[in-house]
Design a protein around this motif. Structure first.
Motif, PDB file in Angstrom:
ATOM      1  N   ALA A 222       0.860  -1.132  -0.043  1.00  0.00           N
ATOM      2  CA  ALA A 222       0.033   0.005   0.270  1.00  0.00           C
ATOM      3  C   ALA A 222       0.977   1.053  -0.503  1.00  0.00           C
ATOM      4  O   ALA A 222       0.406   2.537  -0.752  1.00  0.00           O
ATOM      5  N   PRO A 223       2.301   1.352   0.497  1.00  0.00           N
ATOM      6  CA  PRO A 223       2.306   2.649   1.084  1.00  0.00           C
ATOM      7  C   PRO A 223       3.250   3.191  -0.305  1.00  0.00           C
ATOM      8  O   PRO A 223       3.479   4.087  -1.098  1.00  0.00           O
ATOM      9  N   ALA A 224       3.641   2.284  -1.306  1.00  0.00           N
ATOM     10  CA  ALA A 224       4.020   2.400  -2.567  1.00  0.00           C
ATOM     11  C   ALA A 224       3.328   2.959  -3.609  1.00  0.00           C
ATOM     12  O   ALA A 224       3.130   3.779  -4.477  1.00  0.00           O
ATOM     13  N   HIS A 225       1.905   2.280  -3.333  1.00  0.00           N
ATOM     14  CA  HIS A 225       0.946   3.223  -4.272  1.00  0.00           C
ATOM     15  C   HIS A 225      -0.425   4.232  -3.786  1.00  0.00           C
ATOM     16  O   HIS A 225      -1.366   4.411  -4.034  1.00  0.00           O
ATOM     17  N   LEU A 226      -0.235   4.474  -2.248  1.00  0.00           N
ATOM     18  CA  LEU A 226      -0.812   5.642  -1.506  1.00  0.00           C
ATOM     19  C   LEU A 226      -0.219   7.341  -2.432  1.00  0.00           C
ATOM     20  O   LEU A 226       0.804   7.156  -1.660  1.00  0.00           O
ATOM     21  N   GLN A 227      -1.286   8.057  -2.281  1.00  0.00           N
ATOM     22  CA  GLN A 227      -0.288   9.096  -1.986  1.00  0.00           C
ATOM     23  C   GLN A 227      -0.936   9.515  -0.357  1.00  0.00           C
ATOM     24  O   GLN A 227      -0.899   9.233   0.028  1.00  0.00           O
ATOM     25  N   PRO A 228       0.825  10.436  -0.433  1.00  0.00           N
ATOM     26  CA  PRO A 228       0.822  10.964   0.719  1.00  0.00           C
ATOM     27  C   PRO A 228      -0.714  11.369   1.719  1.00  0.00           C
ATOM     28  O   PRO A 228      -1.948  12.317   0.491  1.00  0.00           O
ATOM     29  N   GLY A 229      -0.732  11.244   2.531  1.00  0.00           N
ATOM     30  CA  GLY A 229      -1.851  11.501   3.304  1.00  0.00           C
ATOM     31  C   GLY A 229      -2.878  10.334   2.427  1.00  0.00           C
ATOM     32  O   GLY A 229      -4.280  10.739   3.428  1.00  0.00           O
ATOM     33  N   GLY A 230      -2.340   9.699   2.230  1.00  0.00           N
ATOM     34  CA  GLY A 230      -3.950   9.274   1.651  1.00  0.00           C
ATOM     35  C   GLY A 230      -4.041   7.917   2.214  1.00  0.00           C
ATOM     36  O   GLY A 230      -3.135   7.471   3.666  1.00  0.00           O
ATOM     37  N   LEU A 231      -5.447   6.906   2.172  1.00  0.00           N
ATOM     38  CA  LEU A 231      -6.439   6.551   3.108  1.00  0.00           C
ATOM     39  C   LEU A 231      -7.023   4.782   2.260  1.00  0.00           C
ATOM     40  O   LEU A 231      -7.088   4.374   1.195  1.00  0.00           O
ATOM     41  N   LEU A 232      -6.135   4.179   3.811  1.00  0.00           N
ATOM     42  CA  LEU A 232      -6.498   2.791   3.167  1.00  0.00           C
ATOM     43  C   LEU A 232      -7.290   2.209   3.891  1.00  0.00           C
ATOM     44  O   LEU A 232      -7.015   2.567   5.333  1.00  0.00           O
ATOM     45  N   PRO A 266     -15.683  -5.737  15.901  1.00  0.00           N
ATOM     46  CA  PRO A 266     -14.495  -4.911  15.088  1.00  0.00           C
ATOM     47  C   PRO A 266     -14.083  -6.297  13.467  1.00  0.00           C
ATOM     48  O   PRO A 266     -14.008  -6.695  13.066  1.00  0.00           O
ATOM     49  N   ARG A 267     -14.799  -5.314  11.954  1.00  0.00           N
ATOM     50  CA  ARG A 267     -14.483  -5.099  11.383  1.00  0.00           C
ATOM     51  C   ARG A 267     -13.550  -4.305   9.902  1.00  0.00           C
ATOM     52  O   ARG A 267     -13.161  -4.858   9.034  1.00  0.00           O
ATOM     53  N   CYS A 268     -13.257  -3.067  10.351  1.00  0.00           N
ATOM     54  CA  CYS A 268     -12.881  -2.634   8.981  1.00  0.00           C
ATOM     55  C   CYS A 268     -11.548  -1.616   9.991  1.00  0.00           C
ATOM     56  O   CYS A 268     -12.424  -0.585  10.145  1.00  0.00           O
ATOM     57  N   SER A 269     -10.452  -1.879   9.554  1.00  0.00           N
ATOM     58  CA  SER A 269      -9.172  -1.118   9.958  1.00  0.00           C
ATOM     59  C   SER A 269      -8.927   0.286   9.259  1.00  0.00           C
ATOM     60  O   SER A 269      -8.800  -0.684   7.494  1.00  0.00           O
ATOM     61  N   GLY A 270      -8.502   1.118   8.684  1.00  0.00           N
ATOM     62  CA  GLY A 270      -7.814   1.989   8.313  1.00  0.00           C
ATOM     63  C   GLY A 270      -6.493   2.751   9.016  1.00  0.00           C
ATOM     64  O   GLY A 270      -6.207   2.362  10.072  1.00  0.00           O
ATOM     65  N   ALA A 271      -6.016   3.019   8.082  1.00  0.00           N
ATOM     66  CA  ALA A 271      -5.018   3.455   7.579  1.00  0.00           C
ATOM     67  C   ALA A 271      -4.014   4.538   6.982  1.00  0.00           C
ATOM     68  O   ALA A 271      -4.532   4.396   5.820  1.00  0.00           O
ATOM     69  N   LEU A 272      -3.734   6.134   7.387  1.00  0.00           N
ATOM     70  CA  LEU A 272      -3.157   6.799   6.708  1.00  0.00           C
ATOM     71  C   LEU A 272      -1.266   6.935   5.663  1.00  0.00           C
ATOM     72  O   LEU A 272      -0.500   6.884   6.991  1.00  0.00           O
ATOM     73  N   LEU A 273      -1.319   7.431   4.798  1.00  0.00           N
ATOM     74  CA  LEU A 273       0.493   7.413   4.294  1.00  0.00           C
ATOM     75  C   LEU A 273       0.917   8.937   5.067  1.00  0.00           C
ATOM     76  O   LEU A 273       0.070   9.502   4.394  1.00  0.00           O
ATOM     77  N   PRO A 274       1.495   8.354   5.633  1.00  0.00           N
ATOM     78  CA  PRO A 274       1.678  10.378   6.537  1.00  0.00           C
ATOM     79  C   PRO A 274       2.254  11.396   5.132  1.00  0.00           C
ATOM     80  O   PRO A 274       3.036  11.148   4.457  1.00  0.00           O
ATOM     81  N   GLU A 275       2.500  12.468   5.404  1.00  0.00           N
ATOM     82  CA  GLU A 275       2.459  13.654   4.253  1.00  0.00           C
ATOM     83  C   GLU A 275       4.455  13.085   4.371  1.00  0.00           C
ATOM     84  O   GLU A 275       5.045  13.102   5.224  1.00  0.00           O
ATOM     85  N   ALA A 276       4.876  13.633   3.110  1.00  0.00           N
ATOM     86  CA  ALA A 276       6.092  13.989   3.144  1.00  0.00           C
ATOM     87  C   ALA A 276       6.589  14.368   4.370  1.00  0.00           C
ATOM     88  O   ALA A 276       6.451  15.547   4.326  1.00  0.00           O
ATOM     89  N   VAL A 277       7.662  14.894   5.237  1.00  0.00           N
ATOM     90  CA  VAL A 277       8.379  15.299   6.222  1.00  0.00           C
ATOM     91  C   VAL A 277       9.598  16.460   4.988  1.00  0.00           C
ATOM     92  O   VAL A 277      10.042  16.256   4.574  1.00  0.00           O
ATOM     93  N   ALA A 278       9.074  17.409   5.066  1.00  0.00           N
ATOM     94  CA  ALA A 278      10.071  18.922   4.114  1.00  0.00           C
ATOM     95  C   ALA A 278      11.084  18.758   4.895  1.00  0.00           C
ATOM     96  O   ALA A 278      11.467  18.457   5.727  1.00  0.00           O
TER      97      ALA A 278
END
Ligand SMILES: C[S@@+](CC[C@H](N)C(=O)[O-])C[C@H]1O[C@@H](n2cnc3c(N)ncnc32)[C@H](O)[C@@H]1O
Length: 278
Positions: A222-232, A266-278
């Motif tokens: 997932a990290p390679a296919h998410l936009q920064p800040g994107g949701l899985l 419990p059924r649906c878990s989510g996570a965000l790809l952190p925004e890139a650190v400048a």
């Protein structure tokens, strides 16, 4: 042999099937709604109805899903065609759709790219496109037969979704998305509940490693296919909440918690790809 609505309802009740299910079978057979059944209790039904009802009853008692008999299933307000090549979409999966829609409404992205991995009948992808038309939705499956059903549903509903065939990440190449959704196979092959689900494709239901193998592959990629800040967002088993949370954190994602299904599990878990650190 001529018969009536009342006689068939009685026969259904004697079989042990719940009353609502018997009524839904009759509605599908007679192309009517439940109000019609009540008003036409004593009507004589067309020749062959009793025999077709008996055949459906036998199959239901053998655990064939009602949706395979009627050929369709309601999901998030959409009528979807299903076949033996697709999982029958479950109401619990609407929890994942609702969570994704809330995020899409709040994220401020104009034409967000959404991916549904393992689309089956197209349920998740089509529900998202229907409720959030600005989204650019891609849906994948490794089963050509399932994808044919999903494409047919998209055409019938007039929903513009891109369909790709292939195993998990192989299907999408290097593309990146704002939201990635999946209800992958997650049942432990040893789980006794699988016996009652034997008419649905095993490849849509069960995964090795106590049901975690496909969730692992999806999370790892997932990290390679998410936009920064994107949701899985992932659907998973009621007992997989902490394993999935660990996998999401190990992948470097920012864990956003687990939502419960309609039964309180419990059924649906989510996570965000952190925004890139400048
Ligand atoms: C649990 S079903 C979910 C179907 C649909 N998304 C729904 O919620 O009703 C899992 C889906 O993943 C697909 N699938 C299983 N293994 C896959 C793989 N390795 N790559 C891509 N799709 C896969 C199956 O064909 C099936 O359609």
């Amino acid at each position: 042999m001529s018969t009536t609505v009342r006689a068939l309802q009685l026969r259904g009740a004697q079989s042990g099937l719940p009353r609502l299910e018997v009524q839904l079978m009759l509605c599908a057979l007679l192309a009517c709604d439940r109000t019609w059944l009540i008003a036409h209790d004593e009507d004589t039904l067309p020749d062959g109805t009793g025999e077709r009802f008996e055949s459906w009853l036998r199959q239901r008692l053998d655990d064939v899903p009602l949706a395979y008999l009627t050929g369709h299933k309601e999901f998030h307000g959409l009528s979807l065609q299903v076949s033996e090549a697709t999982l029958v979409p479950r109401p619990d999966t609407e929890v994942l759709v609702e969570r994704a829609l809330r995020w899409l409404a709040a994220c401020g992205r104009a034409a967000p790219c959404v991916l549904d991995l393992g689309t089956g009948s197209g349920a998740i992808a089509l529900a998202i496109k229907h409720s959030h038309p600005q989204a650019q939705v891609t849906a994948t499956d490794f089963s050509p037969a399932a994808l044919a059903v999903a494409r047919g549903n998209a055409e019938r509903l007039g929903l513009d979704v891109r369909f790709l065939q292939g195993a998990w990440w192989d299907a999408v190449g290097a593309s990146v998305f704002d939201v990635i959704l999946s209800n992958p196979p997650y049942i432990d092959p040893q789980d006794a509940h699988l016996a009652a689900l034997r008419h649905e494709p095993l490849s849509a239901l069960a995964a090795p490693e106590q049901g975690l193998a496909d969730l692992r592959q999806i999370i790892a990629g997932a990290p390679a296919h998410l936009q920064p800040g994107g949701l899985l967002l992932l659907e998973h088993g009621y007992d997989q909440e902490s394993a999935v949370a660990d996998l999401l954190r190990q992948a470097g994602l920012d864990y956003q918690g687990c939502e419960r299904d309609l039964g309180g599990q419990p059924r649906c878990s989510g996570a965000l790809l952190p925004e890139a650190v400048a």
